[in-house]
Design a protein around this motif. Structure first.
Motif, PDB file in Angstrom:
ATOM      1  N   ARG A 253     -18.754  87.990  21.652  1.00 44.96           N
ATOM      2  CA  ARG A 253     -19.852  88.546  20.848  1.00 44.96           C
ATOM      3  C   ARG A 253     -19.599  90.030  20.604  1.00 44.96           C
TER       4      ARG A 253
ATOM      5  N   VAL B 225     -22.292  86.405  17.144  1.00 49.06           N
ATOM      6  CA  VAL B 225     -22.589  85.828  18.462  1.00 49.06           C
ATOM      7  C   VAL B 225     -22.152  84.368  18.483  1.00 49.06           C
TER       8      VAL B 225
ATOM      9  N   ASP C  82     -25.321  82.127  22.564  1.00 49.26           N
ATOM     10  CA  ASP C  82     -25.982  83.438  22.489  1.00 49.26           C
ATOM     11  C   ASP C  82     -27.244  83.359  21.624  1.00 49.26           C
TER      12      ASP C  82
END
Lengths: 242, 242
Positions: B63, B126, B130
């Motif tokens: 991420r 992400v 996430d």
């Protein structure tokens, strides 16, 4: 020497059509459903008009733990029992209300679900990323194959246990009753390819067939595999014999 | 009407051998490297004797966030500059020392790496997991395609910003310079299949080719895709034209 893909595809289609016309039969892949991009699109759009027996539904496994009687006693108190929260698709299996914390040298995972019933040996199933969090490198294994696996500290409300083995990343596999295996021409332990449709579709290789009595027909993958392929519970994927 | 897989495979091999003998040529898949299980094993074992141009190395993206000048000012102070921590393989791109916290309605992600240089618009990349953590469902998108994407709160050491869009799950893609694309017979924006070897091997479909000047030849996937396929940085996978 090189070939255009569409040339190869045309040859394969013609060969399949010829064999179909000649009535060549055998257990295996349906001629109507070769592993073409069309079948993937059909999967993605849900436009499968009838249930192909090679279509199997997905069950996504989050990290979880199976406990032995000894470890159940240590973590939840002597003689404690698991509380059934939700039945799993596999007959007799259930998610329990009980959770534990896993603690490795690098970090911890909280609220790790206990699955019932109790087993002969404690087994902890995590993802590759969970292994990084804990600071261990669990191998890819079939359930029950715990030789040379790392351990972890397990913390429950009544005590903790330091296990010296038992942590694995579960190998993706397909549960099925023996009659389904027979219908598909598959044997227990055999590996198959699985075709996945959708935005992050593809083919998963080395998927192990687990044919056993009292099984529901279901393919188990972990959360990372599910997210990587945009799969969720009850999505359909297609088995291809190899 | 059904066919055994090995029968199909034999027919394909015979057809390929015949075409090869007849000298049928064209840009595309090498006859020496059909998408057979042997090529997967070769990939898995690293026993590729010479570098096939269709082999591309993997870059795993965790991420991260790309910041606009305006958001950089708000998060790290007016006129602040990114500090180069590590060069990325793509020329000019780098991981910065700076990190931010992402805060959604459900939860937060800390120590999210800023990638430089600054961009015209802030973009947050992400994983699917996430997204669950934050409580949002970012779509699968190519970099820069931010219409109808969810936002998130970004927190830096000098302030915070509520973005109303910009969060995506990056579509896997392959960077390459135009000369590599020409060599492989691929166009910018084209989709290819990618063959992955190893224990969790398979085929990834719909992988987008990004051919541009000043690119390194590299396939980008996210952490969940990497873990699901047991891939790590610099592992080799093979492009298959479709």
């Amino acid at each position: 020497m090189e070939l255009k893909h569409d040339t190869i595809e045309r040859i394969i289609r013609e060969a399949l059509a010829q064999m179909s016309a000649q009535g060549i039969a055998g257990a295996g892949v349906s001629v109507e459903a070769p592993a073409s991009s069309m079948s993937v699109e059909a999967l993605a759009s849900g436009k499968t008009t009838e249930r192909d027996p090679f279509l199997v539904s997905i069950g996504v496994s989050n990290r979880h733990i199976h406990l032995s009687r000894t470890d159940m006693d240590a973590l939840f108190g002597p003689g404690s029992q698991l509380t059934r929260k939700k039945a799993m698709k596999q007959p007799g299996q259930f998610a329990a209300e009980e959770t534990v914390t896993l603690k490795g040298r690098k970090g911890s995972l909280t609220k790790v679900r206990v699955l019932g019933p109790l087993r002969k040996e404690t087994q902890i199933e995590v993802s590759v990323a969970d292994g990084f969090t804990l600071g261990i490198t669990p191998p890819l294994r079939m359930s029950g194959h715990l030789d040379d696996t790392p351990g972890v500290e397990i913390i429950g409300p009544q005590g903790s246990v330091q296990r010296d083995r038992g942590v694995i990343v579960a190998l993706r596999h397909i549960h099925m009753p023996p009659e389904t295996a027979a219908l598909l021409g598959l044997r227990n332990g055999e590996e198959v390819d699985v075709e996945v449709g959708g935005e992050r579709g593809g083919v998963l290789r080395k998927v192990v067939v687990r044919a056993a009595e009292a099984s529901a027909y279901e393919m188990h993958i972990d959360v990372e595999e599910a997210n990587a392929l945009c799969l969720k519970n009850d999505d359909l994927v297609r088995i291809r014999k190899i």
